[in-house]
Scaffold this motif. Sequence first.
Motif: not given
Length: 62
Positions: A23-27, A58-62
């Motif tokens: 879905x495009x999340x990083x980390x 958890x994730x960070x939106x790119x």
Amino acid sequence: MRDHLPLVESGAIGDSAGVLRSAGFGNVRVIPLRRLHSLDSALGALPGHEVTLQYALTGIRR
């Protein structure tokens, strides 16, 4: 409806992490909630439920 729920048949937390990455999340991180599992084991789960290890993702939106 099941076509819109890609994880309904999944038994692995890695599948959930993969969906976040897709879905495009990083980390993306998978954090086992061991303390919660310990409390559930000590105090018992709700009737009709099993004690299982739960996770936070958890994730960070790119």
